[in-house]
Motif scaffolding. Sequence first.
Motif, PDB file in Angstrom:
ATOM      1  N   MET A  47       0.986  -1.200  -0.075  1.00  0.00           N
ATOM      2  CA  MET A  47      -0.046   0.076  -0.031  1.00  0.00           C
ATOM      3  C   MET A  47       0.880   1.175  -0.024  1.00  0.00           C
ATOM      4  O   MET A  47       1.830   1.276   0.565  1.00  0.00           O
ATOM      5  CB  MET A  47      -0.967   0.265   1.297  1.00  0.00           C
ATOM      6  CG  MET A  47      -1.897  -1.131   1.238  1.00  0.00           C
ATOM      7  SD  MET A  47      -3.204  -1.130   0.060  1.00  0.00           S
ATOM      8  CE  MET A  47      -4.376   0.203   0.638  1.00  0.00           C
ATOM      9  N   GLN A  78       0.810   5.659   0.370  1.00  0.00           N
ATOM     10  CA  GLN A  78       0.004   6.821   0.551  1.00  0.00           C
ATOM     11  C   GLN A  78      -0.580   7.571  -0.786  1.00  0.00           C
ATOM     12  O   GLN A  78       0.343   7.579  -1.682  1.00  0.00           O
ATOM     13  CB  GLN A  78       0.713   7.779   1.586  1.00  0.00           C
ATOM     14  CG  GLN A  78      -0.079   9.085   2.014  1.00  0.00           C
ATOM     15  CD  GLN A  78       0.733   9.857   2.795  1.00  0.00           C
ATOM     16  OE1 GLN A  78       1.735   9.481   3.409  1.00  0.00           O
ATOM     17  NE2 GLN A  78       0.333  11.109   3.252  1.00  0.00           N
ATOM     18  N   GLU A  91      -5.063   5.620   0.702  1.00  0.00           N
ATOM     19  CA  GLU A  91      -3.877   4.769   0.471  1.00  0.00           C
ATOM     20  C   GLU A  91      -4.332   4.017  -0.896  1.00  0.00           C
ATOM     21  O   GLU A  91      -5.655   3.989  -1.115  1.00  0.00           O
ATOM     22  CB  GLU A  91      -3.813   3.575   1.635  1.00  0.00           C
ATOM     23  CG  GLU A  91      -3.236   4.167   2.723  1.00  0.00           C
ATOM     24  CD  GLU A  91      -2.944   2.668   3.742  1.00  0.00           C
ATOM     25  OE1 GLU A  91      -4.002   1.993   3.818  1.00  0.00           O
ATOM     26  OE2 GLU A  91      -2.186   2.905   4.587  1.00  0.00           O
TER      27      GLU A  91
END
Length: 276
Positions: A1, A3, A273
Amino acid sequence: MHQYSEVDVFSPKPYLGNPLAVVHDAEGLTSEDMQRFAKWTNLAETTFLLQPTNPAADYRLRIFSAAQEFPFAGHPTLGSAFAWLKAGGAPKNNCTIVQECGAGLVTVRVENQRLAFAAPPLTRFEPVEEPLVQRVATALGVSRERIIDTSWLVNGPEWIGVRLSSAQEVLSLQPDPRDLGSLSIGVVGPHLPGHDTQFEVRAFLGGDPVWEDPVTGSLNAGLARWLSAAGISDRRYVAAQGTAIGYHGRVHLDIEDGEIWVGGDVTSCVNGEVNL
């Protein structure tokens, strides 16, 4: 993941400027990964923040449209710098950010919500050849006589700058997408005294798909160089863009000792995310 941010650039009001998708900490992603995601977002550009390779830079940026990677683009530069700061980035040199990108190092100044980048030099700055001017006139749907002047304004994107006599002429353009081909055409015309901006700008991009860009930093950087060299613009001025398609873009141009600074407000719209 990773940001993920979406920001709006060149408007103090959210959703009236040019949107940008920003992927943070993008190490490990391949060029193919980046291009695929940029196509998926379907925004004008999607950017990827990386660790710099140049010790003078604060971060490295890769910039993708849905179809290709650019060495430099204006609204992605401002929007990415804003997103990097908001995520906790700290410039090495107080309020001046140094971005590393395909075009080299780009300096970004921070003045509250407004940021401004020092425009990279034009790599092609010369009159457009007459047969191509004729083609541009056809694409814009105007007679050749209505075009006052043209110039190549290449600083990453290969813009063809076109001057018309008034902002109203710029706003009334209705180009035929079938005639644009792969051309990128930026059109500028002056507003009457008393308007809150000095010039009206529109940007038409050929290719697949053909469309009009809401607000364009790279084009306005090239136009500022051109208008300043011709003695047409003030040393400081504001250009409007996006008006004809329902946006409220405002680009702040400042010419200091021959250097072009392109500024605008940036607002945060989406934070979260993304799975890449």
